[in-house]
Design a protein around this motif. Sequence first.
Motif, mmCIF file in Angstrom:
data_model
loop_
_atom_site.group_PDB
_atom_site.id
_atom_site.type_symbol
_atom_site.label_atom_id
_atom_site.label_comp_id
_atom_site.label_asym_id
_atom_site.label_seq_id
_atom_site.Cartn_x
_atom_site.Cartn_y
_atom_site.Cartn_z
ATOM 1 N N SER A 3 65.879 41.953 38.657
ATOM 2 C CA SER A 3 66.336 43.322 38.893
ATOM 3 C C SER A 3 65.150 44.151 39.346
ATOM 4 N N LYS A 4 65.413 45.357 39.793
ATOM 5 C CA LYS A 4 64.360 46.342 40.023
ATOM 6 C C LYS A 4 65.011 47.712 40.178
ATOM 7 N N GLU A 5 64.193 48.732 40.157
ATOM 8 C CA GLU A 5 64.676 50.085 40.434
ATOM 9 C C GLU A 5 64.362 50.395 41.895
ATOM 10 N N ARG A 6 65.217 50.248 42.769
ATOM 11 C CA ARG A 6 66.554 49.711 42.784
ATOM 12 C C ARG A 6 66.738 48.984 44.094
ATOM 13 N N TYR A 7 67.699 48.073 44.245
ATOM 14 C CA TYR A 7 68.020 47.497 45.541
ATOM 15 C C TYR A 7 68.782 48.554 46.336
ATOM 16 N N LYS A 8 68.277 48.866 47.523
ATOM 17 C CA LYS A 8 68.798 50.013 48.267
ATOM 18 C C LYS A 8 69.898 49.649 49.251
ATOM 19 N N SER A 9 70.270 48.372 49.307
ATOM 20 C CA SER A 9 71.376 47.963 50.160
ATOM 21 C C SER A 9 71.931 46.643 49.650
ATOM 22 N N GLN A 10 73.151 46.351 50.044
ATOM 23 C CA GLN A 10 73.716 45.078 49.623
ATOM 24 C C GLN A 10 73.002 43.914 50.289
ATOM 25 N N ASP A 11 72.501 44.128 51.503
ATOM 26 C CA ASP A 11 71.755 43.070 52.181
ATOM 27 C C ASP A 11 70.484 42.729 51.408
ATOM 28 N N GLU A 12 69.793 43.754 50.913
ATOM 29 C CA GLU A 12 68.563 43.519 50.158
ATOM 30 C C GLU A 12 68.861 42.711 48.895
ATOM 31 N N LEU A 13 69.902 43.080 48.184
ATOM 32 C CA LEU A 13 70.252 42.388 46.949
ATOM 33 C C LEU A 13 70.607 40.926 47.218
ATOM 34 N N ASP A 18 69.788 39.117 49.755
ATOM 35 C CA ASP A 18 68.619 38.394 50.250
ATOM 36 C C ASP A 18 67.708 37.934 49.111
ATOM 37 N N VAL A 19 67.637 38.712 48.037
ATOM 38 C CA VAL A 19 66.835 38.294 46.884
ATOM 39 C C VAL A 19 67.385 36.990 46.309
ATOM 40 N N ASP A 35 79.301 36.867 47.983
ATOM 41 C CA ASP A 35 78.115 36.165 48.463
ATOM 42 C C ASP A 35 77.223 35.734 47.301
ATOM 43 N N VAL A 36 77.073 36.613 46.319
ATOM 44 C CA VAL A 36 76.260 36.295 45.142
ATOM 45 C C VAL A 36 76.897 35.147 44.355
ATOM 46 N N HIS A 37 78.220 35.225 44.163
ATOM 47 C CA HIS A 37 78.925 34.187 43.404
ATOM 48 C C HIS A 37 78.867 32.827 44.099
ATOM 49 N N LYS A 38 78.905 32.830 45.436
ATOM 50 C CA LYS A 38 78.841 31.558 46.165
ATOM 51 C C LYS A 38 77.528 30.838 45.935
ATOM 52 N N MET A 39 76.506 31.595 45.575
ATOM 53 C CA MET A 39 75.202 30.992 45.283
ATOM 54 C C MET A 39 75.036 30.738 43.787
ATOM 55 N N ASN A 40 76.157 30.798 43.054
ATOM 56 C CA ASN A 40 76.177 30.515 41.614
ATOM 57 C C ASN A 40 75.274 31.460 40.821
ATOM 58 N N VAL A 41 75.322 32.718 41.183
ATOM 59 C CA VAL A 41 74.609 33.774 40.469
ATOM 60 C C VAL A 41 75.626 34.823 40.047
ATOM 61 N N LYS A 69 69.192 34.791 47.881
ATOM 62 C CA LYS A 69 68.938 33.739 48.877
ATOM 63 C C LYS A 69 67.505 33.213 48.771
ATOM 64 N N GLN A 70 66.567 34.126 48.553
ATOM 65 C CA GLN A 70 65.175 33.721 48.441
ATOM 66 C C GLN A 70 64.945 32.808 47.238
ATOM 67 N N TYR A 71 65.540 33.152 46.108
ATOM 68 C CA TYR A 71 65.401 32.299 44.922
ATOM 69 C C TYR A 71 65.977 30.912 45.175
ATOM 70 N N ARG A 72 67.143 30.867 45.802
ATOM 71 C CA ARG A 72 67.742 29.559 46.092
ATOM 72 C C ARG A 72 66.892 28.774 47.091
ATOM 73 N N LYS A 73 66.346 29.460 48.068
ATOM 74 C CA LYS A 73 65.503 28.793 49.066
ATOM 75 C C LYS A 73 64.248 28.218 48.417
ATOM 76 N N LEU A 74 63.676 28.960 47.466
ATOM 77 C CA LEU A 74 62.452 28.522 46.801
ATOM 78 C C LEU A 74 62.710 27.485 45.716
#
Length: 609
Positions: free
Chosen positions: A67-77, A79-80, A126-132, A82-87
């Motif tokens: 989490s953080k204060e704050r994700y300013k768009s749905q794309d940003e959220l 993408d976070v 999109d978040v659920h499809k990545m099992n989050v 996606k990055q965890y899954r990619k890594l």
Amino acid sequence: MVFFWDNYSPTVFTDNGEGTSFRSDVGEGVDYYFMYGGNADGVIARMRELTGQAPMFPLWTYGYWQSKERYKSQDELVDVVKQYRKLGVPLDGIIQDWQYWGSNYLWNAMDFLNPEFPNPQKMVSDVHKMNVHMIISIWSSFGPHTKQYKELDKIGALMDFKTWPESGSEKWPVRRDYPSGVRVYDPYNPAARDIYWKYLEQMYKLGLDGWWMDSSEPDHLDPKQSDFDNKTWLGSFRKVRNAFPLMTVGGVSTHQRAVDSGKRVFILTRSAFAGQQRYGANTWSGDVTSSWNALKNQVSAGLNFSLTGIPYWNADIGGFFLSRFKRKLEDPEYRELYVRWLQFGAFTPMMRSHGADAPREIYQFGEKGSRYYDAIEKYINLRYHLLPYIYSAAWDVTAGQSSMMRALVMDFPKDKKALDINDEYMFGKSLLVSPVTNAMYVKPDVNEKEKIQVEDFSTIRSKETYLPAGADWYDFWTAEKFSGGNKVSRQTPLDIIPLYVKAGAVMPVGASVQYAQEKKWDSLEIRVYPGADGKFVLYEDENDNYNYERGVYSTITFTWDDAKKTLSISDRNGSFPGMLTERKFNVVMVTSQANKEITYTGKKVVVKF
């Protein structure tokens, strides 16, 4: 024994040489209870019998949260995630903080009115499809342009004291000449709680997995004495205000359970009152600053909170405000502090990274192969390896009225040296955690005039830990054995937090996963720490829903007989849909690393060493 002063009104507590007293100038009446339990666990059990039991959280809530204060768009959220899954770094939860609703005049509209969130259903999917899983920030106040405000105002269910945010402008500093008009609602009013859920339910239908109920004890800015005379459903706010978090959290929990028994309630909230454990709430310690002293204080804060009988607590990993660190994530002292805080967070009921001033995702601290990144990844993975132990400890909270974070006095009441130790604790009943709470690997840069700190890993530092008497202990990392009643020193490079396992412990360790439910527990390592008799109950269920309340779950009891050097694995007790009927247990004797792999089909097995 505990004394419980059951009074919602502000109370003055005095404890000095002349005696102990409670006084409330506004309470109309007081109930109070003396509860004897024989020990700390017994007292907590009596408290929960009186105020309510703690239900199970879903398994996924015990994974890692970003989490953080704050994700300013749905794309940003998205993408976070996606990055965890990619890594390949495990992740189970992500949180959207405030202002997804748009302007302050639309404060807490419980709707994605901010144009940067154009398709919230797609975001959640999109978040659920990545099992989050995803939870979202909601508040106890409403802006004047919201539908909730207008409906609550009609029934007189809004209070009129100054609260956050004061200004309609989102710019800083606050423009008080443009007042926001935000007002706090009256959660004591059942009709107001119904209205609150009426709008929140539309968010729930998007598939959101839980709620971050911020300011559940509302901000009261520039308070005047007359403010406390606001009328609530139960009388003046002055008389009942301490119960505000109980009422607002309870309203959401009760309504969600009424419409959906297939999904366990999960609420993250800032404040609590006695009995709040019955509503599926995990309380966090608020917007604490980032400092070593704050980290140390969080350890004792979590233990004291747990001793009230409310078992689920967590803190912003890394601290919320970074004002002390001018260079933010570029400051090596902060990077060290963040790693140490994350290590502590791995052994709290919720492992959640959050804060302002700088993002905290793992990739902000370097890349794989770098010192800080690798240390962070190590503890996220360790958290997942320990999920069978943690989830079983959660069942002990629900069924046995236990606590997950345990002050040493709870398990070692006869050891006077352990009674007032506040920088170490038991996590569950087998694992002793000794967080590092001071900087070890920075020094002043002699070439700089501004006292800038630089990294210094030239010498490996150590931390001293007291091991309680009445038990022998094993270093979790090396299996080296120590006698209790002594202090031991342990080297603490950046990627090591001192951890000790109580002799007699039987500890299940799970496989590497990317999220909590990726793999069934069909091949667990069962670590045996000899030196005393011991027992562990492995708990399993459907990982969500409330069927466990009807007995739909299973337990397997592991009993270690130290004299006979045998581990007895009991008949499986109970069943649930999707339960494993056959599995492998790799039983490991930690002192010799001798192992015996067995096939378990639900019938008793005895393993001899």
